[in-house]
Write an enzyme that holds these catalytic residues in place. Structure first.
Site, PDB file in Angstrom:
ATOM      1  N   HIS A  17       0.850  -1.187   0.000  1.00 28.57           N
ATOM      2  CA  HIS A  17       0.000   0.000   0.000  1.00 28.57           C
ATOM      3  C   HIS A  17       0.890   1.243   0.000  1.00 28.57           C
ATOM      4  O   HIS A  17       2.084   1.175   0.329  1.00 28.57           O
ATOM      5  CB  HIS A  17      -0.910  -0.002   1.226  1.00 28.57           C
ATOM      6  CG  HIS A  17      -2.049  -0.965   1.108  1.00 28.57           C
ATOM      7  ND1 HIS A  17      -2.601  -1.582   2.198  1.00 28.57           N
ATOM      8  CD2 HIS A  17      -2.738  -1.425   0.030  1.00 28.57           C
ATOM      9  CE1 HIS A  17      -3.588  -2.369   1.798  1.00 28.57           C
ATOM     10  NE2 HIS A  17      -3.681  -2.293   0.491  1.00 28.57           N
ATOM     11  N   GLY A  64      -3.132  -1.851  -7.771  1.00 28.13           N
ATOM     12  CA  GLY A  64      -4.087  -2.620  -6.964  1.00 28.13           C
ATOM     13  C   GLY A  64      -5.531  -2.180  -7.125  1.00 28.13           C
ATOM     14  O   GLY A  64      -6.398  -2.996  -7.438  1.00 28.13           O
ATOM     15  N   ASP A  69      -4.551  -6.364  -7.851  1.00 25.06           N
ATOM     16  CA  ASP A  69      -4.710  -7.403  -6.818  1.00 25.06           C
ATOM     17  C   ASP A  69      -5.415  -8.618  -7.412  1.00 25.06           C
ATOM     18  O   ASP A  69      -5.039  -9.763  -7.147  1.00 25.06           O
ATOM     19  CB  ASP A  69      -5.513  -6.875  -5.618  1.00 25.06           C
ATOM     20  CG  ASP A  69      -4.823  -5.742  -4.884  1.00 25.06           C
ATOM     21  OD1 ASP A  69      -3.578  -5.694  -4.896  1.00 25.06           O
ATOM     22  OD2 ASP A  69      -5.533  -4.912  -4.298  1.00 25.06           O
ATOM     23  N   ASP A  89      -1.048  -1.526   4.790  1.00 28.62           N
ATOM     24  CA  ASP A  89      -1.186  -0.472   5.785  1.00 28.62           C
ATOM     25  C   ASP A  89      -2.391  -0.784   6.665  1.00 28.62           C
ATOM     26  O   ASP A  89      -3.527  -0.643   6.217  1.00 28.62           O
ATOM     27  CB  ASP A  89      -1.365   0.868   5.068  1.00 28.62           C
ATOM     28  CG  ASP A  89      -1.497   2.042   6.024  1.00 28.62           C
ATOM     29  OD1 ASP A  89      -1.558   1.822   7.258  1.00 28.62           O
ATOM     30  OD2 ASP A  89      -1.571   3.182   5.539  1.00 28.62           O
ATOM     31  N   HIS A  96     -10.057  -0.252  -2.148  1.00 37.93           N
ATOM     32  CA  HIS A  96     -10.151  -1.583  -2.747  1.00 37.93           C
ATOM     33  C   HIS A  96      -9.985  -2.692  -1.704  1.00 37.93           C
ATOM     34  O   HIS A  96      -9.521  -3.779  -2.014  1.00 37.93           O
ATOM     35  CB  HIS A  96      -9.135  -1.721  -3.893  1.00 37.93           C
ATOM     36  CG  HIS A  96      -7.708  -1.642  -3.448  1.00 37.93           C
ATOM     37  ND1 HIS A  96      -7.162  -0.510  -2.903  1.00 37.93           N
ATOM     38  CD2 HIS A  96      -6.721  -2.560  -3.480  1.00 37.93           C
ATOM     39  CE1 HIS A  96      -5.896  -0.749  -2.599  1.00 37.93           C
ATOM     40  NE2 HIS A  96      -5.605  -1.987  -2.943  1.00 37.93           N
ATOM     41  N   ASP A  99     -10.986  -6.165  -2.651  1.00 38.91           N
ATOM     42  CA  ASP A  99     -10.026  -6.830  -3.529  1.00 38.91           C
ATOM     43  C   ASP A  99      -8.873  -7.419  -2.730  1.00 38.91           C
ATOM     44  O   ASP A  99      -8.387  -8.521  -3.015  1.00 38.91           O
ATOM     45  CB  ASP A  99      -9.465  -5.859  -4.569  1.00 38.91           C
ATOM     46  CG  ASP A  99     -10.523  -5.309  -5.495  1.00 38.91           C
ATOM     47  OD1 ASP A  99     -11.557  -5.983  -5.688  1.00 38.91           O
ATOM     48  OD2 ASP A  99     -10.327  -4.196  -6.018  1.00 38.91           O
ATOM     49  N   ARG A 105      -7.685 -14.279   0.541  1.00 35.21           N
ATOM     50  CA  ARG A 105      -8.468 -15.520   0.544  1.00 35.21           C
ATOM     51  C   ARG A 105      -7.910 -16.502  -0.482  1.00 35.21           C
ATOM     52  O   ARG A 105      -7.742 -17.684  -0.199  1.00 35.21           O
ATOM     53  CB  ARG A 105      -9.940 -15.221   0.258  1.00 35.21           C
ATOM     54  CG  ARG A 105     -10.849 -16.443   0.421  1.00 35.21           C
ATOM     55  CD  ARG A 105     -12.296 -16.121   0.070  1.00 35.21           C
ATOM     56  NE  ARG A 105     -12.522 -15.996  -1.349  1.00 35.21           N
ATOM     57  CZ  ARG A 105     -12.555 -17.022  -2.213  1.00 35.21           C
ATOM     58  NH1 ARG A 105     -12.350 -18.249  -1.799  1.00 35.21           N
ATOM     59  NH2 ARG A 105     -12.790 -16.822  -3.481  1.00 35.21           N
TER      60      ARG A 105
END
Length: 153
Positions: A17, A64, A69, A89, A96, A99, A105
């Site tokens: 980030h 991202g 992402d 962060d 997002h 995302d 996951r």
């Protein structure tokens, strides 16, 4: 359960980030002797900055928030990324965030090593397993879902 073999050269995604980009770049500089032996990719600005400031070749995906992402998540699902270092962060809300959650996951679903801070990245990158082939176990969630919802059909 199935196994997927990670070769000696790992395909490593590098993501950060905005407030953590400089931290990731500093870390990558300090570990460039190890990272240079692997295939690197990353999201937009992060990949560009790492290449510019370290000289390491980093395949660049979209930013991202613009789908990077998700691109890396697709690479994980396709077996094209087998390791992820994501300096995120924890104090700043990201537009997002869904995302990011989906990416994490997918990383768990496909059993890839993930480091989200420098300490974990140091431990993973300096592990004896980094220089060897490794068989990771991927849970067959598809079969589990079929059993749960369709009685094993």
């Amino acid at each position: 359960m199935s196994t997927n073999k990670l070769g000696k050269q790992k395909h490593i995604a590098l993501i950060a980030h905005d407030n953590r980009k400089e931290d990731l770049i500093s870390w990558a500089k300090s570990k460039s002797d190890i990272l240079c032996r692997h295939f690197l990719c990353g999201t937009g600005t992060t990949a560009k900055m790492i290449t510019e400031k370290t000289g390491l070749p980093v395949k660049k995906f979209k930013s991202g928030p613009l789908g990077g992402d998700q691109q890396i998540g697709a690479c994980i699902a396709n077996g094209e990324v087998d390791f992820m270092i994501f300096f995120w962060d924890p104090l700043t809300s990201q537009p997002h965030d869904p995302d990011v959650k989906a990416l994490l996951r997918i990383a768990v679903l496909y059993d890839i090593p993930v480091a989200m801070n420098q300490s974990t990245a140091d431990f993973l990158l300096t592990s004896n397993l980094m220089e060897d082939d490794y068989e990771r176990n991927v849970v067959d969630y598809y079969s589990r879902l079929r059993k749960e919802h369709f009685g094993g059909l």
